[in-house]
Design a protein around this motif. Structure first.
Motif, PDB file in Angstrom:
ATOM      1  N   PRO A  46       1.165  -0.870   0.066  1.00 48.92           N
ATOM      2  CA  PRO A  46      -0.214   0.332   0.463  1.00 48.92           C
ATOM      3  C   PRO A  46       0.870   1.653   0.124  1.00 48.92           C
ATOM      4  CG  PRO A  46      -0.581  -1.436   1.502  1.00 48.92           C
ATOM      5  CD  PRO A  46       0.178  -1.934   0.365  1.00 48.92           C
ATOM      6  N   ALA A  47       0.364   1.698  -0.511  1.00 49.83           N
ATOM      7  CA  ALA A  47       1.008   4.109  -0.852  1.00 49.83           C
ATOM      8  C   ALA A  47       0.948   4.063   0.604  1.00 49.83           C
ATOM      9  CB  ALA A  47       0.204   4.663  -1.882  1.00 49.83           C
ATOM     10  N   VAL A  48       0.609   3.558   1.709  1.00 47.93           N
ATOM     11  CA  VAL A  48       0.936   4.820   2.923  1.00 47.93           C
ATOM     12  C   VAL A  48       1.514   3.242   4.141  1.00 47.93           C
ATOM     13  CG1 VAL A  48      -0.207   6.005   2.576  1.00 47.93           C
ATOM     14  CG2 VAL A  48      -1.400   3.942   3.749  1.00 47.93           C
ATOM     15  N   PRO A  49       1.384   3.676   5.160  1.00 50.38           N
ATOM     16  CA  PRO A  49       2.316   3.098   6.238  1.00 50.38           C
ATOM     17  C   PRO A  49       0.875   1.887   6.596  1.00 50.38           C
ATOM     18  CG  PRO A  49       3.675   5.060   6.497  1.00 50.38           C
ATOM     19  CD  PRO A  49       1.810   5.588   5.617  1.00 50.38           C
ATOM     20  N   THR A  50       1.168   1.268   6.707  1.00 50.99           N
ATOM     21  CA  THR A  50       0.531  -0.837   6.975  1.00 50.99           C
ATOM     22  C   THR A  50       0.722  -1.277   8.107  1.00 50.99           C
ATOM     23  OG1 THR A  50      -0.115  -0.576   4.400  1.00 50.99           O
ATOM     24  CG2 THR A  50      -0.520  -2.578   6.199  1.00 50.99           C
ATOM     25  N   ILE A  51      -0.226  -0.492   8.628  1.00 54.67           N
ATOM     26  CA  ILE A  51       0.067  -1.668  10.154  1.00 54.67           C
ATOM     27  C   ILE A  51      -1.138  -3.381  10.716  1.00 54.67           C
ATOM     28  CG2 ILE A  51      -0.279  -1.470  12.549  1.00 54.67           C
ATOM     29  CD1 ILE A  51       0.508   1.686  12.631  1.00 54.67           C
ATOM     30  N   PRO A 122     -12.680   5.672   8.471  1.00 57.55           N
ATOM     31  CA  PRO A 122     -13.232   5.119   7.870  1.00 57.55           C
ATOM     32  C   PRO A 122     -12.592   2.939   7.190  1.00 57.55           C
ATOM     33  CG  PRO A 122     -11.492   6.984   7.212  1.00 57.55           C
ATOM     34  CD  PRO A 122     -11.656   6.922   8.759  1.00 57.55           C
ATOM     35  N   LEU A 123     -13.432   2.604   7.376  1.00 60.95           N
ATOM     36  CA  LEU A 123     -13.426   1.504   7.276  1.00 60.95           C
ATOM     37  C   LEU A 123     -14.105   0.333   5.985  1.00 60.95           C
ATOM     38  CD1 LEU A 123     -13.794  -0.803  10.269  1.00 60.95           C
ATOM     39  CD2 LEU A 123     -14.063  -1.472   8.112  1.00 60.95           C
ATOM     40  N   VAL A 124     -13.091  -0.277   5.648  1.00 64.17           N
ATOM     41  CA  VAL A 124     -13.729  -1.260   4.218  1.00 64.17           C
ATOM     42  C   VAL A 124     -13.749  -2.653   4.069  1.00 64.17           C
ATOM     43  CG1 VAL A 124     -12.878  -0.950   1.808  1.00 64.17           C
ATOM     44  CG2 VAL A 124     -12.588   1.200   2.690  1.00 64.17           C
ATOM     45  N   ILE A 125     -14.070  -3.309   3.858  1.00 62.00           N
ATOM     46  CA  ILE A 125     -13.864  -4.855   3.964  1.00 62.00           C
ATOM     47  C   ILE A 125     -14.043  -5.369   2.512  1.00 62.00           C
ATOM     48  CG2 ILE A 125     -15.250  -5.222   6.508  1.00 62.00           C
ATOM     49  CD1 ILE A 125     -17.144  -5.876   5.062  1.00 62.00           C
ATOM     50  N   SER A 126     -13.278  -6.390   3.026  1.00 60.77           N
ATOM     51  CA  SER A 126     -13.623  -7.329   1.299  1.00 60.77           C
ATOM     52  C   SER A 126     -12.237  -8.555   1.819  1.00 60.77           C
ATOM     53  CB  SER A 126     -12.335  -6.598   0.019  1.00 60.77           C
ATOM     54  OG  SER A 126     -11.508  -7.348  -0.564  1.00 60.77           O
ATOM     55  N   PRO A 127     -13.037 -10.131   0.969  1.00 70.03           N
ATOM     56  CA  PRO A 127     -12.454 -11.261   1.336  1.00 70.03           C
ATOM     57  C   PRO A 127     -10.875 -10.941   0.907  1.00 70.03           C
ATOM     58  CG  PRO A 127     -14.175 -11.463   0.562  1.00 70.03           C
ATOM     59  CD  PRO A 127     -13.652 -10.101   1.120  1.00 70.03           C
ATOM     60  N   ALA A 132      -9.056  -3.876  -0.533  1.00 70.88           N
ATOM     61  CA  ALA A 132      -9.814  -3.818   0.684  1.00 70.88           C
ATOM     62  C   ALA A 132      -9.280  -2.066   0.506  1.00 70.88           C
ATOM     63  CB  ALA A 132      -9.898  -4.215   2.080  1.00 70.88           C
ATOM     64  N   ALA A 133      -8.134  -2.409   0.834  1.00 74.44           N
ATOM     65  CA  ALA A 133      -7.301  -1.118   0.736  1.00 74.44           C
ATOM     66  C   ALA A 133      -6.850  -0.356   0.195  1.00 74.44           C
ATOM     67  CB  ALA A 133      -5.359  -1.777   1.228  1.00 74.44           C
ATOM     68  N   ALA A 134      -6.677  -0.930  -1.162  1.00 70.75           N
ATOM     69  CA  ALA A 134      -7.091   0.103  -2.412  1.00 70.75           C
ATOM     70  C   ALA A 134      -8.105   0.847  -2.378  1.00 70.75           C
ATOM     71  CB  ALA A 134      -6.698  -0.482  -3.769  1.00 70.75           C
ATOM     72  N   HIS A 135      -9.238   0.360  -2.171  1.00 71.72           N
ATOM     73  CA  HIS A 135     -10.481   0.611  -1.623  1.00 71.72           C
ATOM     74  C   HIS A 135     -10.585   1.826  -1.384  1.00 71.72           C
ATOM     75  CE1 HIS A 135     -14.360   0.988  -3.347  1.00 71.72           C
ATOM     76  NE2 HIS A 135     -15.317   0.832  -2.279  1.00 71.72           N
ATOM     77  N   LEU A 136      -9.886   1.817  -0.017  1.00 70.86           N
ATOM     78  CA  LEU A 136     -10.085   2.717   1.581  1.00 70.86           C
ATOM     79  C   LEU A 136      -9.241   4.073   0.848  1.00 70.86           C
ATOM     80  CD1 LEU A 136     -10.224   3.159   3.879  1.00 70.86           C
ATOM     81  CD2 LEU A 136      -7.922   2.107   4.481  1.00 70.86           C
ATOM     82  N   VAL A 144      -2.921   6.569   7.044  1.00 66.39           N
ATOM     83  CA  VAL A 144      -2.108   4.623   7.762  1.00 66.39           C
ATOM     84  C   VAL A 144      -3.290   3.609   7.763  1.00 66.39           C
ATOM     85  CG1 VAL A 144      -2.279   5.752  10.378  1.00 66.39           C
ATOM     86  CG2 VAL A 144      -1.048   3.749   9.608  1.00 66.39           C
ATOM     87  N   ILE A 145      -2.791   2.132   7.140  1.00 65.85           N
ATOM     88  CA  ILE A 145      -3.887   1.347   7.353  1.00 65.85           C
ATOM     89  C   ILE A 145      -3.714   0.782   8.223  1.00 65.85           C
ATOM     90  CG2 ILE A 145      -4.992  -0.412   6.638  1.00 65.85           C
ATOM     91  CD1 ILE A 145      -3.679   1.047   3.451  1.00 65.85           C
ATOM     92  N   ILE A 146      -4.268   0.355   8.855  1.00 63.85           N
ATOM     93  CA  ILE A 146      -3.953  -0.300  10.179  1.00 63.85           C
ATOM     94  C   ILE A 146      -5.444  -1.907   9.909  1.00 63.85           C
ATOM     95  CG2 ILE A 146      -5.227  -1.390  12.388  1.00 63.85           C
ATOM     96  CD1 ILE A 146      -5.297   1.648  13.247  1.00 63.85           C
ATOM     97  N   THR A 147      -5.153  -2.714   9.247  1.00 61.25           N
ATOM     98  CA  THR A 147      -5.702  -4.148   8.868  1.00 61.25           C
ATOM     99  C   THR A 147      -5.935  -4.889  10.596  1.00 61.25           C
ATOM    100  OG1 THR A 147      -5.507  -6.396   7.718  1.00 61.25           O
ATOM    101  CG2 THR A 147      -3.357  -5.475   8.427  1.00 61.25           C
ATOM    102  N   ASP A 148      -6.910  -5.072  10.311  1.00 63.11           N
ATOM    103  CA  ASP A 148      -7.177  -6.204  11.948  1.00 63.11           C
ATOM    104  C   ASP A 148      -7.388  -6.762  11.351  1.00 63.11           C
ATOM    105  OD1 ASP A 148      -9.061  -6.830  13.688  1.00 63.11           O
ATOM    106  OD2 ASP A 148     -11.212  -6.812  13.271  1.00 63.11           O
ATOM    107  N   ASP A 149      -6.266  -8.129  11.684  1.00 62.77           N
ATOM    108  CA  ASP A 149      -6.271  -9.859  11.607  1.00 62.77           C
ATOM    109  C   ASP A 149      -5.518  -9.090   9.625  1.00 62.77           C
ATOM    110  OD1 ASP A 149      -5.781 -12.159  11.726  1.00 62.77           O
ATOM    111  OD2 ASP A 149      -7.716 -13.202  11.754  1.00 62.77           O
ATOM    112  N   GLY A 150      -5.308  -9.875   9.589  1.00 62.25           N
ATOM    113  CA  GLY A 150      -4.664 -10.418   8.466  1.00 62.25           C
ATOM    114  C   GLY A 150      -2.897 -10.702   9.019  1.00 62.25           C
ATOM    115  N   LEU A 151      -2.231 -11.231   9.726  1.00 60.51           N
ATOM    116  CA  LEU A 151      -1.033 -11.277   9.832  1.00 60.51           C
ATOM    117  C   LEU A 151      -0.401 -12.436   8.476  1.00 60.51           C
ATOM    118  CD1 LEU A 151       1.451 -10.717  11.468  1.00 60.51           C
ATOM    119  CD2 LEU A 151       0.637 -13.006  13.061  1.00 60.51           C
TER     120      LEU A 151
END
Length: 330
Positions: A46-51, A122-127, A132-136, A144-151
């Motif tokens: 992603p184009a911004v820092p992602t946690i 803002p929150l976007v979901i996708s399998p 989801a990150a691109a749409h966000l 900054v993007i925070i991804t809930d789960d997805g390790l």
């Protein structure tokens, strides 16, 4: 026999019957990881820092309260965080799907709806989390993007990995699925930026996190309210580790006559809760409450919890983000 307690978190002999399946699981996950490491399978940055906030065990470890904490703290520090989620259990009309205050919980899933409600981020979901990150990024001004789960979602590159473990259960019997509760081996903790121990008493190098209960709120209208201490209360939970919720209630001196556990993300109905409660006061989790608001009785309450972390965690996280922003050219 509950597999989680007797096999994964106990020492039941029957775990060895599952050993061949665990060997197969290990081979599949290892091969998949290697394909991403070698660039044979593509990954997106992603184009911004992602946690990434994730875990290596099956079941609830406290990721969701940590995501709320991160959103609140980063917003206070001047950042504009956005959240992405797989949206487990959601049935959105299309993906990626933007979660907002008018989203039906059936469309968004319980955790994403609760996260948006609590954080207003803002929150976007996708399998497919990369979608989801691109749409966000395409629809919101976030830095900054925070991804809930997805390790384990290696198709999306990340800049900071936070792994949450349960302070009491930790890694269970230490074996991979289905012999044990691990999605990845214990070695994975060494690759994370921070290991966060939910429940305190973490090992050396781990950050301690505790969940602090806030005042009860009514499920029907979200208003703060306190039931009479003289009435009978029952507790229900449809989360990954319901015992933690019951322990929290006990720790805060709520007198619970009886409790009933449901599978994680359970779609509650008024009939099943009323049948169990029998008119008694009900206390549930915040995640469960968002699914019950439309049919809640006046004596149904939910317990919000807030994450509290060791004081050194936030300054280190902000310093890391500052360094990342320099690398991203912002």
């Amino acid at each position: 026999m509950k597999i989680e307690e007797d096999i994964w978190y106990g020492n039941h002999w029957s775990k060895w019957l599952l050993a061949p399946l665990s060997v197969t699981f290990a081979a599949i996950t290892c091969s998949r990881r290697k394909l991403f490491e070698l660039g044979i399978k593509a990954s997106v940055k992603p184009a911004v820092p992602t946690i990434v906030v994730g875990n290596i065990t099956v079941g609830g470890t406290g990721k969701t309260p940590l995501v709320v904490y991160l959103c609140e703290q980063l917003t206070a520090a001047g950042y504009k965080p956005g959240i992405i989620s797989r949206g487990y259990g959601s049935k959105a009309p299309q993906y990626p799907y933007i979660v907002n205050s008018d989203s039906p919980v059936a469309h968004s899933g319980d955790e994403p709806f609760m996260l948006h409600k609590r954080t207003q981020c803002p929150l976007v979901i996708s399998p497919v989390r990369t979608d989801a990150a691109a749409h966000l990024l395409a629809n919101f001004d976030v830095d900054v993007i925070i991804t809930d789960d997805g390790l384990q979602h290696y198709a999306m590159q990340r800049d900071i990995e936070l792994i949450v473990i349960d302070g009491k259960r930790r890694l269970g019997n230490g074996h991979l699925l289905p012999m044990g509760p691990l999605r990845e081996g214990a070695w994975r903790l060494k690759t994370a930026d921070v290991v966060i121990c939910n429940g305190g008493n973490g090992l050396a190098g781990e950050v301690n996190m505790r969940l602090v209960a806030a005042p009860l709120r009514k499920v029907s209208n979200n208003q703060a309210a306190t039931p009479s201490t003289e009435v009978a209360c029952v507790a229900i939970a449809g989360i990954g580790n319901p015992q933690r919720f019951y322990n929290t209630l006990e720790k805060h001196d709520y007198v619970i006559e009886e409790h009933l556990s449901f599978p994680d993300h359970h779609a509650f109905t008024a009939a099943e809760i009323n049948q169990f409660a029998g008119g008694r006061t009900v206390i549930m989790t915040e995640k469960d409450a968002v699914k019950c608001q439309s049919f809640a009785q006046d004596n149904w309450y939910y317990l919000p919890v807030n994450a509290s972390l060791d004081s050194e965690f936030l300054p280190l996280l902000l310093l890391k983000l500052k360094e990342l922003n320099h690398d991203f050219g912002s």
